[in-house]
Design a protein around this motif. Structure first.
Motif, PDB file in Angstrom:
ATOM      1  N   ARG A  42       0.852  -1.194   0.000  1.00  0.00           N
ATOM      2  CA  ARG A  42       0.000   0.000   0.000  1.00  0.00           C
ATOM      3  C   ARG A  42       0.888   1.244   0.000  1.00  0.00           C
ATOM      4  O   ARG A  42       2.089   1.156   0.134  1.00  0.00           O
ATOM      5  CB  ARG A  42      -0.918   0.005   1.224  1.00  0.00           C
ATOM      6  N   GLY A  43       0.208   2.415  -0.118  1.00  0.00           N
ATOM      7  CA  GLY A  43       0.954   3.672  -0.197  1.00  0.00           C
ATOM      8  C   GLY A  43       1.190   3.966  -1.669  1.00  0.00           C
ATOM      9  O   GLY A  43       1.584   3.071  -2.434  1.00  0.00           O
ATOM     10  N   ALA A  44       0.945   5.210  -2.056  1.00  0.00           N
ATOM     11  CA  ALA A  44       0.922   5.542  -3.487  1.00  0.00           C
ATOM     12  C   ALA A  44       2.181   5.104  -4.261  1.00  0.00           C
ATOM     13  O   ALA A  44       2.063   4.372  -5.259  1.00  0.00           O
ATOM     14  CB  ALA A  44       0.644   7.027  -3.644  1.00  0.00           C
ATOM     15  N   ARG A  91      -6.955  -0.409  -7.367  1.00  0.00           N
ATOM     16  CA  ARG A  91      -7.398   0.641  -6.426  1.00  0.00           C
ATOM     17  C   ARG A  91      -7.488   1.932  -7.238  1.00  0.00           C
ATOM     18  O   ARG A  91      -6.584   2.228  -8.020  1.00  0.00           O
ATOM     19  CB  ARG A  91      -6.418   0.806  -5.248  1.00  0.00           C
ATOM     20  N   CYS A 149      -1.497   8.892   8.565  1.00  0.00           N
ATOM     21  CA  CYS A 149      -1.322   7.702   7.731  1.00  0.00           C
ATOM     22  C   CYS A 149       0.151   7.303   7.718  1.00  0.00           C
ATOM     23  O   CYS A 149       0.893   7.587   8.662  1.00  0.00           O
ATOM     24  CB  CYS A 149      -1.860   7.927   6.322  1.00  0.00           C
ATOM     25  N   ALA A 164       5.464   2.969   2.501  1.00  0.00           N
ATOM     26  CA  ALA A 164       4.546   3.409   1.442  1.00  0.00           C
ATOM     27  C   ALA A 164       5.275   3.561   0.107  1.00  0.00           C
ATOM     28  O   ALA A 164       4.655   3.899  -0.905  1.00  0.00           O
ATOM     29  CB  ALA A 164       3.906   4.735   1.829  1.00  0.00           C
ATOM     30  N   THR A 171       8.319   9.599   1.594  1.00  0.00           N
ATOM     31  CA  THR A 171       8.108  10.981   1.133  1.00  0.00           C
ATOM     32  C   THR A 171       8.059  11.896   2.367  1.00  0.00           C
ATOM     33  O   THR A 171       9.060  12.516   2.712  1.00  0.00           O
ATOM     34  CB  THR A 171       6.829  11.090   0.280  1.00  0.00           C
ATOM     35  N   GLN A 205      -2.921   2.855   9.689  1.00  0.00           N
ATOM     36  CA  GLN A 205      -1.577   2.919   9.106  1.00  0.00           C
ATOM     37  C   GLN A 205      -0.643   3.754   9.972  1.00  0.00           C
ATOM     38  O   GLN A 205       0.561   3.533  10.008  1.00  0.00           O
ATOM     39  CB  GLN A 205      -1.644   3.526   7.684  1.00  0.00           C
ATOM     40  N   ALA A 225       0.728  12.157  -0.324  1.00  0.00           N
ATOM     41  CA  ALA A 225      -0.407  12.387  -1.231  1.00  0.00           C
ATOM     42  C   ALA A 225      -0.647  11.143  -2.078  1.00  0.00           C
ATOM     43  O   ALA A 225       0.298  10.439  -2.438  1.00  0.00           O
ATOM     44  CB  ALA A 225      -0.122  13.567  -2.150  1.00  0.00           C
ATOM     45  N   ASP A 226      -1.900  10.897  -2.360  1.00  0.00           N
ATOM     46  CA  ASP A 226      -2.237   9.831  -3.304  1.00  0.00           C
ATOM     47  C   ASP A 226      -2.429  10.379  -4.707  1.00  0.00           C
ATOM     48  O   ASP A 226      -2.230   9.657  -5.693  1.00  0.00           O
ATOM     49  CB  ASP A 226      -3.496   9.088  -2.837  1.00  0.00           C
ATOM     50  N   ASN A 285      -5.621  12.601  -0.254  1.00  0.00           N
ATOM     51  CA  ASN A 285      -4.791  11.761   0.612  1.00  0.00           C
ATOM     52  C   ASN A 285      -5.701  11.025   1.588  1.00  0.00           C
ATOM     53  O   ASN A 285      -6.931  11.162   1.552  1.00  0.00           O
ATOM     54  CB  ASN A 285      -3.742  12.612   1.339  1.00  0.00           C
ATOM     55  N   LYS A 286      -5.101  10.244   2.452  1.00  0.00           N
ATOM     56  CA  LYS A 286      -5.841   9.408   3.403  1.00  0.00           C
ATOM     57  C   LYS A 286      -6.931  10.179   4.142  1.00  0.00           C
ATOM     58  O   LYS A 286      -6.702  11.308   4.569  1.00  0.00           O
ATOM     59  CB  LYS A 286      -4.837   8.802   4.396  1.00  0.00           C
TER      60      LYS A 286
HETATM   61  O1  MRU Z   1      -4.843   3.262   1.851  1.00  0.00           O
HETATM   62  P1  MRU Z   1      -3.358   3.488   1.840  1.00  0.00           P
HETATM   63  O2  MRU Z   1      -2.687   2.987   3.067  1.00  0.00           O
HETATM   64  O3  MRU Z   1      -2.721   2.993   0.577  1.00  0.00           O
HETATM   65  O4  MRU Z   1      -3.226   5.069   1.856  1.00  0.00           O
HETATM   66  C1  MRU Z   1      -1.942   5.631   1.822  1.00  0.00           C
HETATM   67  C2  MRU Z   1      -1.951   7.091   1.996  1.00  0.00           C
HETATM   68  O5  MRU Z   1      -2.981   7.731   2.015  1.00  0.00           O
HETATM   69  C3  MRU Z   1      -0.613   7.774   2.028  1.00  0.00           C
HETATM   70  O6  MRU Z   1      -0.673   8.905   2.827  1.00  0.00           O
HETATM   71  C4  MRU Z   1      -0.234   8.182   0.611  1.00  0.00           C
HETATM   72  O7  MRU Z   1      -0.275   7.075  -0.241  1.00  0.00           O
HETATM   73  C5  MRU Z   1       1.081   8.816   0.549  1.00  0.00           C
HETATM   74  S1  MRU Z   1       2.358   7.607   0.563  1.00  0.00           S
HETATM   75  C6  MRU Z   1       3.849   8.302   0.327  1.00  0.00           C
END
Ligand code: MRU
Length: 332
Positions: free
Chosen positions: A46-48, A83, A149, A155, A161, A188, A228-229, A238-239
Motif C-alpha cells: 500500500r501507499g501511493a 485501487r 497515515c 509506502a 516521502t 496505518q 499524497a495519493d 490523501n488518506k
Molecule cells: O490506503 P493506503 O494505506 O494505501 O493510503 C496511503 C496514503 O494515504 C498515504 O498517505 C499516501 O499514499 C502517501 S504515501 C507516500
C-alpha cells in the motif's frame, strides 16, 4: 529489505506484508496477477509510490503467465483498476506496459517490462531522497511534526516521502519529533508509521485522529507534514482525515505541508473526476475479529479525502518546493 522488489530467482514480486505489522515482519511473494491484485486490495502492499512499483511488477507477472499480447493487456487493465485513487498505480502499470510493447513475444515483453519496473523502483528511492533534501530545509531544529497515515518507507520502495523529509532533516543534524495520528479505520499511523520510526530510533508519539485539534491548540505541533495519493488541479487527495488536520492546522496558524513525487501528480484533473475508494463496512464494524458496531448499521467508509491548496503551505516535490498553485504547471 526494501518494501517491494523483484525476486529474480523465483520470478516473483516480493514485499513486506503490511497487514501483519507491527506484530509480525513477514515477506510475501506473488507469482500471479490475481494474487497481486488481492495483496493490493487488502493493503498488504500500500501507499501511493509502492502501488506504482507493485503495478509495474504486476505487468511483468502478466507477461510471464500469459501467452498472448491480448491476454497481457487484459491483465494490465485489471491491475490498473485494482485501487482507484492513488494515480501512481496507473502510472506504474502504464510505464511498464508501454515498455513491454517494444517486445514481439511475451518473453521479450517481460524483459522490457522488468527493466522498466526496476527503473521505477530505483527512481522512487532517488526521488524520495530529493524530496527529503528540499523538504528538510522547511523543518527547524527542535520541530515537532504531526503526520497522518503512513508516507514513509513502507509506502514507497525506501526512505519515504513525508517521513523521508523527517529522515533527511535528522540526518542533517536537526532534532525532530513526530506525532503520528493513528489513522482509523486501518491504522496505518499506529501500526506502520510508529513501527518504522521506532526502527530508526526517531522519537514518535501516537495519538488518536480526534486528538489533533487538542495537541495543535496546546502548541505541541510546529508543522504538519503528510503524503499524497494524487495531486490534482485544486489540491491534494490523501488518506481520510488529512483534510481535517489541514483545517485544524490552518485554524492554529501551523504550516501544513504535503510531500509528493511528480508521479502522484494528475494536475489536469479535478478532484471531482477522481474516484474516491469506498471500502468495506466491515472495517468499521469490526476491530480485528471483535465486533464493535451493530452488524446492520449503515456505514460510510471513504478511504481518502480532498484538501484544497488554500489550506496547503507548500507541496514538496523532487523538483523543489511549490508554494504557488500557478507554479505547478511550470514545475512539471
Ligand atoms: O490506503 P493506503 O494505506 O494505501 O493510503 C496511503 C496514503 O494515504 C498515504 O498517505 C499516501 O499514499 C502517501 S504515501 C507516500
Amino acid at each position: 529489505m526494501r518494501t517491494i522488489e523483484w525476486d529474480k530467482e523465483k520470478e516473483a514480486v516480493k514485499f513486506i506484508d503490511q497487514t501483519l505489522l507491527p506484530r509480525e515482519y513477514k515477506i510475501k511473494e506473488c507469482k500471479r496477477v490475481d494474487e497481486l491484485i488481492d495483496a493490493i486490495q487488502s493493503l498488504k502492499v500500500r501507499g501511493a509510490p509502492a502501488l506504482g512499483v507493485a503495478g509495474a511488477f504486476g505487468v511483468v507477472l502478466a507477461c510471464i503467465t500469459e501467452t498472448t499480447k491480448e491476454a497481457v493487456k487484459t491483465q494490465v487493465a485489471r491491475l490498473e483498476k485494482a485501487r482507484p485513487t492513488a494515480v501512481n498505480l496507473a502510472y506504474g502499470v502504464n510505464r511498464a506496459f508501454n515498455a513491454a510493447k517494444h517486445g514481439e513475444t511475451t518473453a521479450e515483453m517481460k524483459m522490457y517490462a522488468l527493466a522498466e519496473a526496476n527503473q521505477i523502483a530505483e527512481e522512487d528511492i532517488a526521488v524520495n531522497k530529493k524530496i527529503g533534501e528540499y523538504g528538510s530545509e522547511l523543518l527547524d531544529d527542535g520541530d515537532v511534526v504531526l503526520t497522518h497515515c503512513n508516507a514513509g518507507r513502507l509506502a514507497c520502495v525506501d526512505w519515504g516521502t513525508a517521513l523521508g523529509v523527517i529522515r533527511t532533516a535528522i540526518a542533517n543534524g536537526k532534532r525532530i519529533e513526530v506525532i503520528s495520528c493513528e489513522t482509523r479505520p486501518l491504522n496505518q499511523g499506529s501500526r506502520l508509521t510508529t513501527w518504522e520510526l521506532l526502527q530508526d530510533k526517531i522519537p514518535v508519539t501516537l495519538i488518536t485522529d480526534s486528538m489533533s485539534a487538542t495537541v495543535m491548540r496546546a502548541g505541541k505541533v510546529d508543522k504538519v507534514l503528510v503524503g499524497a495519493d494524487r495531486v490534482v488541479k485544486e489540491g491534494v487527495l490523501n488518506k481520510i482525515g488529512t483534510y481535517m488536520h489541514a483545517v485544524v492546522a490552518n485554524a492554529h496558524n501551523i504550516p501544513f505541508y504535503v510531500a509528493a513525487p511528480l508521479s502522484s501528480f494528475d494536475i489536469k484533473s479535478s478532484y471531482k473526476e477522481v474516484a474516491i475508494e469506498e471500502r468495506s463496512p466491515d472495517e468499521l464494524i469490526f476491530l480485528g475479529k471483535e465486533q464493535i458496531a451493530p452488524l446492520d448499521v449503515n456505514v460510510y467508509n471513504p478511504a481518502f479525502d480532498f484538501t484544497p491548496f488554500e489550506l496547503i503551505e507548500a507541496v514538496i516535490t523532487e523538483k523543489g518546493v511549490v508554494r504557488d498553485v500557478m507554479d505547478f504547471e511550470y514545475k512539471l
